[in-house]
Structure formats: C-alpha cells, structure tokens
Design an enzyme around this catalytic site. Structure first.
Site, PDB file in Angstrom:
ATOM      1  N   ARG A   1       0.824  -1.220   0.000  1.00 42.21           N
ATOM      2  CA  ARG A   1       0.000   0.000   0.000  1.00 42.21           C
ATOM      3  C   ARG A   1       0.856   1.268   0.000  1.00 42.21           C
ATOM      4  O   ARG A   1       0.537   2.249   0.669  1.00 42.21           O
ATOM      5  CB  ARG A   1      -0.983  -0.008   1.189  1.00 42.21           C
ATOM      6  CG  ARG A   1      -1.943  -1.184   1.196  1.00 42.21           C
ATOM      7  CD  ARG A   1      -2.821  -1.228  -0.048  1.00 42.21           C
ATOM      8  NE  ARG A   1      -3.621  -2.434  -0.090  1.00 42.21           N
ATOM      9  CZ  ARG A   1      -3.283  -3.559  -0.732  1.00 42.21           C
ATOM     10  NH1 ARG A   1      -2.154  -3.622  -1.411  1.00 42.21           N
ATOM     11  NH2 ARG A   1      -4.068  -4.612  -0.712  1.00 42.21           N
TER      12      ARG A   1
ATOM     13  N   SER B   1     -11.283  -1.639   2.485  1.00 38.62           N
ATOM     14  CA  SER B   1     -10.654  -1.994   3.762  1.00 38.62           C
ATOM     15  C   SER B   1     -10.279  -0.718   4.508  1.00 38.62           C
ATOM     16  O   SER B   1      -9.588   0.148   3.970  1.00 38.62           O
ATOM     17  CB  SER B   1      -9.399  -2.834   3.524  1.00 38.62           C
ATOM     18  OG  SER B   1      -9.726  -4.052   2.899  1.00 38.62           O
TER      19      SER B   1
ATOM     20  N   GLU C   1      -6.187   2.915   6.265  1.00 38.85           N
ATOM     21  CA  GLU C   1      -5.773   2.803   4.860  1.00 38.85           C
ATOM     22  C   GLU C   1      -6.240   3.989   4.014  1.00 38.85           C
ATOM     23  O   GLU C   1      -5.470   4.526   3.233  1.00 38.85           O
ATOM     24  CB  GLU C   1      -6.271   1.481   4.260  1.00 38.85           C
ATOM     25  CG  GLU C   1      -5.761   1.240   2.869  1.00 38.85           C
ATOM     26  CD  GLU C   1      -5.992  -0.180   2.388  1.00 38.85           C
ATOM     27  OE1 GLU C   1      -6.644  -0.340   1.341  1.00 38.85           O
ATOM     28  OE2 GLU C   1      -5.531  -1.124   3.052  1.00 38.85           O
TER      29      GLU C   1
END
Length: 305
Positions: free
Chosen positions: A176, A226, A296
C-alpha cells in the site's frame, strides 16, 4: 479576480467542467463529505500541466481526487479546489502486450479492456473501485496480486509542472505504498505489461473474483474498502473480530457484520462519527491485542487531527 476565479476561468478555457460549492459526498465512495469552494473535472494532461502550477502560484489550496474510493472527507467541507481526475482523463491504448493508461481510467474499465484484448494479469484488480492513478499511488492489490506486478513505468508531474518518467524499479513499491506517497508528485499515466491469454478464461477468472468480493464484502453499503492496513503478523479483520467489534457503531458509521475489516456508512454517517468509530476500533485492538492499526484511506480535512 480572486485566485479561485482565475483557476475557474483557466479551467473552463481548457474545456474542464467546473462546479462552485460542490458536495464532495457525491465524489466519494463513502458518500461522506461537505462542500469545497471549487471543483474542476480535469480534461487531459494539459489541464494538469496548467492548472496545478497555477494553483501553486496563486497559493490556492487544492486536493486531487480520482474516484474518491480511498478517501475519508470532512462533512464540514474543505477549502480551496478539488481537481477530479476522471472521465476526461481516462484514455487507454494498446501496443502489443503493453497498455498505456491515463490516471483517470477506472480499474474496472482497464480490466475490461484487457479482457477484451485477451490480455491476462489484471484479473486481481477487477472490482477494486478506483482509478489507475489512485491504484499506482497506493500500490493497490487483492487476491494475491498488486499493481507493482504489472507496472512497467509511470509518467508523473511535480507541483511545478515538471514531468518525469519512472521505470518500475524507481517507484519504491511496497505494501500500500509507492514513491508518490511521499514525493507529492501526481501520476499522469502508466504503462502496464500483461500477457496474452484466453479471453474466456480471463473473463471467468474476473467474474469469480467479483463473486468472491460480493459474497465476503459489504458492497451494498458505501465504504472506502478496507478501513485498515494489514498489520505485520496478522490481519486487521481478524483482530477486530477477535475484539468483539463487529456491528459496533457510532451513529450510521458501523463495523460491518459481514466483513469486520470494513467500516460502512449505513445511511447518513458523518465524518465525526466515522472518525470516532475508527478511534474506538484502534484503541480497543491496541488495548486487547497490542497491535496498532493504521488507517488505509486518506483523511481529507482542514482540521488538525
């Protein structure tokens, strides 16, 4: 003429759509977000080359959105300009097994284009609700694949309008994360290398992945996917479930009972409710397991958090 008026006039001259006081909940998948002073839908690379340096020169605050699929935006609104990289900046072309894609192209359209051209390698991305630019920025991934597996090069621009072409090994891809997480550069386009495959099999694999998403994820509610990154040594959803947090809510913000890694908007959740629930989850998981969860989605607010 104010800075906002100057940017608006320049944007319209470039053929961009402008909207004063746009409600940002209409531009995010969480369906949360107040108004901005000015919204500009970018049209082609030239609009980035001219409008971003202009905003810098005028000292007007700005943000850049793709499809708004990995953002949490303040319900009280944000100041300045929101530049949206979308339909007007979504070209896809092919040269053999390499696709060249503008940053505003959605992953759904990119996956479909690859499938129609019998090119395999992007199946993992089918159903991720974002644009190529956002996917490169955060090295989006799912079901065993990540953008770093297929990216050959990225064309990016700094805030002064200088363009650089980066090879894959210069992009600092990790979980990420990419070089753009820190550099402040704007992704303009990318070259993606795929492999020739069987169209029917590619289509079947894409449909199977989408069905898996539908069965396991709360896609019927607005969310940003998420909510937490995967902590080293465990999974956010597992930790949240172990802490008995499924179904916990603050107003209309709720930890999904279908997939505890998702915080969802059950109706009219506010930024404040969402941030309060995120903090409850983080505090509870840390207290009960010792793991520190990291959000996130990017949090977009003028407030000091």
């Amino acid at each position: 003429m104010s800075g906002l008026e100057e940017i608006s006039a320049a944007a319209e001259a470039l053929g961009c759509r402008v909207e004063v006081g746009a409600e940002l909940k209409n531009y995010t998948t969480f369906k949360i977000g107040g108004r901005c002073d000015l919204l500009v839908e970018m049209r082609g690379e030239e609009s980035f080359l001219k409008l971003i340096p202009l905003a810098e020169k005028l000292g007007v605050p700005y943000r850049i959105f793709g499809k708004g699929s990995n953002l949490i935006v303040d319900s009280d609104g944000i100041s300045g300009v929101v530049f949206v990289s979308g339909k007007g900046f979504s070209d896809i072309s092919r040269n053999g097994e390499v696709l060249t894609c503008s940053a505003g192209a959605t992953l759904a359209s990119l996956c479909s284009y690859a499938m129609e051209n019998s090119l395999s390698g992007l199946e993992f991305a089918y159903g991720i609700p974002g644009t190529l630019g956002g996917a490169v920025f955060m090295n989006a991934g799912a079901y065993g694949g990540e953008m770093k597996d297929v990216i050959v090069s990225v064309r990016a621009m700094d805030r002064s309008g200088n363009i650089t072409d980066y090879a894959a090994d210069e992009l600092d891809f990790s979980y990420r994360h990419s070089r753009f997480s820190e550099s402040g550069e704007i992704v303009l386009s990318a070259d993606i290398r795929l492999a020739s495959g069987d169209k029917d099999k590619i289509k079947a694999d894409m449909e199977a992945i989408l069905e898996k998403r539908r069965s396991k994820q709360p896609l019927e509610y607005p969310s940003a996917g998420s909510t937490f990154k995967r902590p080293e040594g465990s999974y956010a959803s597992l930790l949240i479930e172990q802490c008995g947090l499924k179904g916990v809510h603050v107003g209309d913000a709720e930890v999904s009972t279908k997939h505890s890694g998702f915080i969802i908007n059950k109706g009219n959740a506010s930024f404040t409710e969402l941030m309060e629930l995120i903090q409850i989850v983080k505090d509870t998981v840390k207290e009960k397991t010792g793991y520190i969860l990291e959000c996130e989605p990017l949090i977009i607010t003028d407030k000091k958090l």
